[in-house]
Design a protein around this motif. Structure first.
Motif: not given
Length: 339
Positions: A279-287, A289
């Motif tokens: 899910g790191r491609r969606n960096k803000p969401a990954h960060q 979480k």
């Protein structure tokens, strides 16, 4: 700021690690300069030293999967309130240094009063254990889980998080670590016993709500057989192939294939591989979480509900000694490097 770093130059023994000094540039937009207070020796670095970590960078590079330190400077666009704060970050590489440039979005505040080395033991280990237990396996209070390697960095954290959640834990470990595993609240079983899987079945005749397996290899099939209907097998490593020669990717791909096949077989059980970077491609969401989960882990640590498992504190300049100790299989918990 100058930094002293440990460099992994190639496929070397621990004594082949190199020490270098260099000057860090000023933080770029969105970055923060962190003076490192602690970094750990995890299984990832042990695999990287052998060229066996699935997506490691090309040699040479600075290892260090996570770190704890204080923010010295915030770059343009980064929150200036970070300066002076003790923070933690999962970096994948670069942590074995006295100072590092880190994406400010990856920083998670460490509660006041928490020792840096103790906080370090639950950064990548804590996030991994929390997400596997609560986001993937979703084991409810009253359930029973099996943790392979319950004395390790992730394993010992997973045991404690599960016990705090009201979950029964059975854990494998070498007999020398049984007292430590028992003190965390798990029921220890020797993985060296030739009848280990029979013992594990006897301790939970109807199977386990979740089995957490970092070993991989042929034994993964036995782990799958121990999962009850409605339960989950969570694989998160291939320790069994650590010293195998050949491709670093082949054992992982074979494991992925096996897990996928089991998942496609309609039998009421789930199997999957945990990847912290999914899910790191969606960096803000990954960060967001990661920040949410690590904040919960830190809160348990600060409250005393989670006990840090510091196997040893070793100076950064003695990184070779730290790696040898971490790879020896003689310690419980995590070896921490102190710059």
């Amino acid at each position: 700021m100058n930094t002293t770093e440990i460099v992994l130059p190639g496929l070397v023994e621990p004594d082949g690690l190199q020490l270098r000094d260099r000057e860090l540039p000023a933080p770029q937009p969105g970055q923060a300069l962190v003076r490192v207070e602690a970094s750990g020796v995890s299984f990832a670095e042990q695999q990287m030293r052998r060229g066996k970590y699935y997506d490691q960078p090309r040699f040479p590079f600075v290892p260090g999967y996570d770190l704890v330190g204080r923010v010295e400077q915030a770059g343009p666009g980064a929150d200036p309130a970070l300066v002076g704060r003790r923070v933690a970050a999962v970096t994948k590489i670069g942590g074995w240094a006295t100072a590092a440039l880190v994406d400010a979005g990856d920083l998670v505040p460490v509660p006041d009063g928490v020792d840096p080395a103790e906080a370090e033991t639950v950064v990548v280990n804590g996030v991994t254990a929390w997400q596997m237990l609560h986001r993937i396996a979703r084991v409810r209070p009253g359930g029973t889980i099996l943790v392979l390697g319950a004395n390790g960095g992730v394993g010992s954290t997973l045991v404690q998080l599960a016990r705090h959640a009201g979950i029964r834990v059975v854990g494998t470990a070498s007999p020398r670590h049984h007292d430590a595993v028992r003190s965390l609240g798990a029921e220890p079983v020797s993985y060296k016993d030739p009848h280990v899987y029979r013992q594990l079945r006897d301790l939970s005749p109807h199977g386990y709500d979740a089995v957490f397996d970092h070993v991989g290899g042929p034994g993964i099939a036995e782990s799958w057989r121990l999962v009850r209907r409605g339960g989950a097998l969570v694989s998160y490593g291939t320790a069994a192939t650590r010293d195998d020669r050949g491709s670093s990717r082949l054992p992982v791909l074979l494991l992925f294939g096996r897990l996928l096949w089991w998942n496609l077989t309609p039998n009421g059980r789930r199997a999957g591989f945990y990847n912290l970077w999914a899910g790191r491609r969606n960096k803000p969401a990954h960060q967001a979480k990661l920040r949410e989960d690590l904040t919960k882990v830190f809160a348990l640590l600060a409250a005393g509900s989670l006990k840090a498992q510091v196997a040893a504190r070793i100076p950064l300049t003695d990184a070779a000694e730290a790696v040898r100790l971490a790879e020896s299989g003689t310690v419980a918990g995590k070896v921490v490097l102190i710059p």
